[in-house]
Design a protein around this motif. Structure first.
Motif, PDB file in Angstrom:
ATOM      1  N   GLU A  23      10.312   3.012  -1.417  1.00  0.00           N
ATOM      2  CA  GLU A  23      10.142   2.892  -2.842  1.00  0.00           C
ATOM      3  C   GLU A  23      11.463   2.923  -3.432  1.00  0.00           C
ATOM      4  O   GLU A  23      12.313   3.600  -2.776  1.00  0.00           O
ATOM      5  N   GLN A  24      11.753   2.165  -4.442  1.00  0.00           N
ATOM      6  CA  GLN A  24      13.177   2.053  -5.040  1.00  0.00           C
ATOM      7  C   GLN A  24      12.842   2.277  -6.419  1.00  0.00           C
ATOM      8  O   GLN A  24      11.957   1.747  -7.175  1.00  0.00           O
ATOM      9  N   GLU A  25      13.900   3.042  -7.194  1.00  0.00           N
ATOM     10  CA  GLU A  25      13.782   2.881  -8.649  1.00  0.00           C
ATOM     11  C   GLU A  25      14.621   1.704  -9.282  1.00  0.00           C
ATOM     12  O   GLU A  25      15.632   1.192  -8.713  1.00  0.00           O
ATOM     13  N   THR A  38       9.198   1.407 -10.375  1.00  0.00           N
ATOM     14  CA  THR A  38       9.351   1.844  -8.934  1.00  0.00           C
ATOM     15  C   THR A  38       8.632   0.497  -8.136  1.00  0.00           C
ATOM     16  O   THR A  38       7.730   0.257  -8.385  1.00  0.00           O
ATOM     17  N   SER A  40       7.832  -0.825  -4.601  1.00  0.00           N
ATOM     18  CA  SER A  40       7.222  -0.565  -3.256  1.00  0.00           C
ATOM     19  C   SER A  40       7.467  -1.579  -2.422  1.00  0.00           C
ATOM     20  O   SER A  40       6.938  -2.672  -2.586  1.00  0.00           O
ATOM     21  N   ASP A  63       2.233   5.690 -12.627  1.00  0.00           N
ATOM     22  CA  ASP A  63       1.434   6.130 -11.580  1.00  0.00           C
ATOM     23  C   ASP A  63      -0.227   6.314 -12.122  1.00  0.00           C
ATOM     24  O   ASP A  63      -1.178   6.544 -11.378  1.00  0.00           O
ATOM     25  N   ARG A  77      -0.285   4.410  -8.686  1.00  0.00           N
ATOM     26  CA  ARG A  77       0.403   4.885  -7.303  1.00  0.00           C
ATOM     27  C   ARG A  77      -0.304   4.708  -6.168  1.00  0.00           C
ATOM     28  O   ARG A  77       0.171   4.135  -5.205  1.00  0.00           O
ATOM     29  N   ALA A  80      -0.509   1.048  -5.256  1.00  0.00           N
ATOM     30  CA  ALA A  80       0.664   0.300  -4.699  1.00  0.00           C
ATOM     31  C   ALA A  80       0.746   0.877  -3.117  1.00  0.00           C
ATOM     32  O   ALA A  80       1.395  -0.089  -2.469  1.00  0.00           O
ATOM     33  N   ASP A  81       0.368   1.986  -2.946  1.00  0.00           N
ATOM     34  CA  ASP A  81       0.562   2.703  -1.695  1.00  0.00           C
ATOM     35  C   ASP A  81      -0.547   1.838  -0.731  1.00  0.00           C
ATOM     36  O   ASP A  81      -0.129   1.319   0.658  1.00  0.00           O
ATOM     37  N   ALA A  84       0.814  -1.525  -0.049  1.00  0.00           N
ATOM     38  CA  ALA A  84       2.153  -1.969   0.728  1.00  0.00           C
ATOM     39  C   ALA A  84       1.771  -1.613   2.270  1.00  0.00           C
ATOM     40  O   ALA A  84       2.152  -2.239   3.080  1.00  0.00           O
ATOM     41  N   THR A  90       4.679  -4.224  -4.407  1.00  0.00           N
ATOM     42  CA  THR A  90       4.393  -3.794  -5.862  1.00  0.00           C
ATOM     43  C   THR A  90       5.548  -3.446  -6.630  1.00  0.00           C
ATOM     44  O   THR A  90       6.601  -2.755  -6.125  1.00  0.00           O
ATOM     45  N   LEU A  91       5.506  -3.499  -7.942  1.00  0.00           N
ATOM     46  CA  LEU A  91       6.360  -3.121  -8.962  1.00  0.00           C
ATOM     47  C   LEU A  91       5.583  -2.259 -10.160  1.00  0.00           C
ATOM     48  O   LEU A  91       4.807  -3.102 -10.725  1.00  0.00           O
TER      49      LEU A  91
END
Length: 315
Positions: A23-25, A38, A40, A63, A77, A80-81, A84, A90-91
């Motif tokens: 995950e990246q901001e 976020t 992913s 989330d 959230r 997204a998980d 992944a 996902t964003l």
């Protein structure tokens, strides 16, 4: 119903060309501040699809958790998980005025549905410009489904997913919900207010019993929302569309999904037995539902994950 002030969207913060999985901001700069999200990224090689996730109404964050409710459900959230793990990026992001995207000087009276649509459109276009992604899909939940249907056409996206999307306008939803709960005289006042808002007119004389719904500061947002018919929005889409609806959802019904489906006969409709509004398996009465709104340990309905994964991978 926190939304935001009118403003022209700028650019998403540049993302690294070869980011590691995880995950990246990320941020989207807008007039008056920035929106936070976020990204992913799955542990896969090469270009792949990405899904833009949009939360539902009110102070619901990236989330899927609402500041108006105790506890966390973490539904988005978890989506997204799950994606992944299936190799799909996902964003998800906090809307204007919510979570990390709380902007200075935000007033409820300045917020419009159009701002959310414009934000989603800007995220979609930036994802389109990112060379790491082969296809761009938008998925909206609840009010986010209505936003997604409009944004997907404006951007456009390669495919659109509507989860627990209403099948009628805000005015008809309010009528359906309030008629059995209000005495006849107060319901007549409700109808008077709705008709005025539908005409784009703000209403000064709101009965105290209806102020929570129609306080002056929220009326501009309602007026903007009443301009969008979810059925017309989905009928205008020319890309593949998936609609997903749970049978134990106490906020949006299977009839809503069927109404949307009738407006877009080529769309795929998936009904998930036992899935409620926060995408968890739960019984059909309120007492059985409440724990799912505040327990992040409860898993998503598996059929939802299967339907979304198959649709994204197939389009």
């Amino acid at each position: 119903m926190m939304r935001w002030i009118c403003g022209v969207l700028v650019m998403l913060l540049a993302l690294p060309a070869h980011a590691a999985a995880g995950e990246q901001e990320v941020i989207l700069a807008v007039q008056g501040g920035v929106l936070h999200g976020t990204l992913s990224l799955p542990a896969v090689e090469g270009r792949g699809p990405v899904v833009l996730l949009h939360a539902g109404s009110g102070p619901t964050d990236r989330d899927g958790n609402s500041a108006a409710l105790p506890g966390r459900n973490d539904s988005l959230r978890m989506v997204a998980d799950a994606l992944a793990r299936a190799g799909i990026a996902t964003l998800r992001y906090d809307k204007r005025g919510v979570g990390a995207s709380a902007l200075p000087g935000v007033r409820e009276a300045d917020l419009r549905l159009d701002h959310y649509i414009d934000d989603a459109t800007a995220w979609l276009r930036q994802l389109r410009a990112d060379p790491r992604f082969s296809r761009i899909v938008m998925a909206g939940h609840s009010e986010g489904a209505q936003i997604a249907a409009v944004a997907c056409e404006k951007a456009p996206a390669d495919a659109c997913i509507l989860i627990a999307g209403a099948g009628s306008g805000v005015d008809d939803i309010l009528r359906t919900q309030l008629k059995p709960r209000l005495p006849a005289e107060l319901y007549a006042q409700n109808e008077r207010i709705l008709l005025a808002l539908k005409r784009g007119e703000q209403v000064e004389d709101v009965p105290p019993a209806l102020l929570a719904l129609y306080r002056p500061s929220v009326q501009p947002y309602l007026i903007s929302s009443l301009k969008v018919d979810p059925r017309a929005a989905v009928a205008a889409l020319r890309m593949p569309v998936l609609m997903v609806q749970g049978t134990t959802d106490l906020q949006v019904s299977v009839a809503d999904a069927q109404a949307l489906s009738a407006a877009a006969p080529k769309a795929k409709l998936v009904i998930v037995p036992g899935m409620n509004h926060v995408l968890k398996l739960a019984g059909g009465d309120l007492a059985q539902q409440l724990p799912s709104y505040g327990d992040p340990e409860l898993p998503l309905a598996p059929a939802l994950v299967d339907a979304v994964t198959a649709f994204v991978q197939g389009h």
